[in-house]
Design a protein around this motif. Structure first.
Motif, PDB file in Angstrom:
ATOM      1  N   UNK A 100       0.821  -1.200   0.000  1.00 41.68           N
ATOM      2  CA  UNK A 100       0.000   0.000   0.000  1.00 41.68           C
ATOM      3  C   UNK A 100       0.855   1.251   0.000  1.00 41.68           C
ATOM      4  N   UNK A 101       0.181   2.381  -0.163  1.00 35.12           N
ATOM      5  CA  UNK A 101       0.879   3.661  -0.143  1.00 35.12           C
ATOM      6  C   UNK A 101       0.164   4.674   0.734  1.00 35.12           C
ATOM      7  N   UNK A 102      -0.843   4.225   1.454  1.00 35.64           N
ATOM      8  CA  UNK A 102      -1.597   5.153   2.295  1.00 35.64           C
ATOM      9  C   UNK A 102      -0.876   5.377   3.627  1.00 35.64           C
ATOM     10  N   UNK A 108       0.271   0.853  10.128  1.00 36.80           N
ATOM     11  CA  UNK A 108       0.065  -0.573  10.430  1.00 36.80           C
ATOM     12  C   UNK A 108       1.349  -1.381  10.240  1.00 36.80           C
ATOM     13  N   UNK A 109       2.139  -1.040   9.223  1.00 36.61           N
ATOM     14  CA  UNK A 109       3.417  -1.719   8.997  1.00 36.61           C
ATOM     15  C   UNK A 109       4.338  -1.513  10.199  1.00 36.61           C
ATOM     16  N   UNK A 110       4.408  -0.288  10.685  1.00 35.75           N
ATOM     17  CA  UNK A 110       5.240   0.009  11.854  1.00 35.75           C
ATOM     18  C   UNK A 110       4.701  -0.705  13.093  1.00 35.75           C
ATOM     19  N   UNK A 111       3.387  -0.751  13.250  1.00 34.90           N
ATOM     20  CA  UNK A 111       2.791  -1.434  14.403  1.00 34.90           C
ATOM     21  C   UNK A 111       3.118  -2.929  14.363  1.00 34.90           C
ATOM     22  N   UNK A 112       3.129  -3.529  13.177  1.00 29.20           N
ATOM     23  CA  UNK A 112       3.471  -4.945  13.051  1.00 29.20           C
ATOM     24  C   UNK A 112       4.922  -5.195  13.455  1.00 29.20           C
ATOM     25  N   UNK A 121       2.328  14.631   6.447  1.00 28.44           N
ATOM     26  CA  UNK A 121       2.570  14.868   5.018  1.00 28.44           C
ATOM     27  C   UNK A 121       2.829  16.355   4.793  1.00 28.44           C
ATOM     28  N   UNK A 122       3.680  16.677   3.865  1.00 25.31           N
ATOM     29  CA  UNK A 122       4.044  18.069   3.574  1.00 25.31           C
ATOM     30  C   UNK A 122       3.481  18.465   2.216  1.00 25.31           C
ATOM     31  N   UNK A 123       3.285  19.752   2.039  1.00 26.34           N
ATOM     32  CA  UNK A 123       2.898  20.257   0.723  1.00 26.34           C
ATOM     33  C   UNK A 123       3.495  21.654   0.531  1.00 26.34           C
TER      34      UNK A 123
END
Length: 193
Positions: A100-102, A108-112, A121-123
Motif C-alpha cells: 500500500x501507499x496510504x 500498520x506496517x510500523x505497528x506490526x 505529510x508536507x505540501x
C-alpha cells in the motif's frame, strides 16, 4: 489427537484372523512384531499431527527455515539474531501483506514491527495557505515525516525461548523497513521524541 502405540497394537490385533497360526501370547515373536509395527505407526501418526502445526507459519518450528527461504527472509533490515516470535511475525507479514501507499498502511506496517508512529505529510506553500504555514518549495510535495518515540523498547513475549534477550532498543529497523517500502519518488524524514 494422534493414536498411541497401544491403540495401534489393539487395531492390528483386531485385524488378525482367529486361529493358532498367529499366537496371542505377549512373548511370541508374532506379538513382538505387532508391537514394533504399532510403535512405528504411532510415531508416523504423531509426526503427521506435527506436520499440521508446521504447515501454519504462526506455529511452525521445524520448518521455519524452509518457510523463510520461500518468503525471501531473513529481512535485510534486521541485523543479528531475531526471536522465534519475530521470525514468525515477519513470515506472516510477508505472506499476507498486500502492500500500500496510504498513511494507514505505514502506521500498520510500523505497528506490526512493534513501533508506534504518526505520519505528517508536507505540501508546498500556496497563496491559499495561512500566513502561519511554513513556506516550503515545490519539492516538499514528495516529502513526508515519520514521527516516533526516541527509542522504542521491544520486550520478549511469553512464547520466546531462554536464549533470547528480554528486551531490545532502537529504531534502525523501522527506518530500514519504511525506506524499503516507501514509494520511490518520495523522501521520508524521521523525527524522534
Amino acid at each position: 489427537m494422534a493414536l498411541t502405540r497401544d491403540d495401534y497394537r489393539r487395531a492390528l490385533h483386531a485385524l488378525l484372523p482367529p486361529g493358532q497360526a498367529l499366537p496371542a501370547d505377549a512373548d511370541s515373536r508374532w506379538q513382538q512384531l505387532l508391537e514394533a509395527l504399532a510403535g512405528e505407526l504411532a510415531r508416523a501418526d504423531g509426526r503427521a499431527e506435527t506436520l499440521r502445526d508446521e504447515a501454519d507459519v504462526r506455529t511452525t518450528y521445524e520448518l521455519l527455515a524452509d518457510w523463510e527461504r520461500v518468503a525471501g527472509l531473513p529481512d535485510p533490515c534486521v541485523p543479528g539474531e531475531q526471536t522465534l516470535e519475530e521470525r514468525r511475525a515477519a513470515l506472516v507479514r510477508v505472506l499476507i501483506g498486500t502492500g500500500g501507499q496510504s498513511r494507514n498502511y505505514y502506521v500498520e506496517l510500523a505497528a506490526a514491527l512493534g513501533y508506534e508512529i504518526t505520519i505528517e505529510e508536507h505540501h508546498p506553500h500556496t497563496v491559499a495557505d495561512d500566513v502561519a504555514h511554513p513556506i516550503k518549495g515545490d519539492t516538499w510535495r514528495w516529502a513526508w515525516t515519520v514521527r516516533s518515540p526516541e527509542s522504542t523498547v521491544t520486550y520478549l513475549t511469553v512464547a520466546g525461548t531462554v536464549d533470547e534477550p528480554l528486551a531490545t532498543w532502537g529504531n534502525e529497523r523501522l527506518e530500514c523497513v519504511i525506506e524499503r517500502f516507501k514509494p520511490a519518488h518520495t523522501d521520508v524524514l524521521f523525527a524522534y521524541g
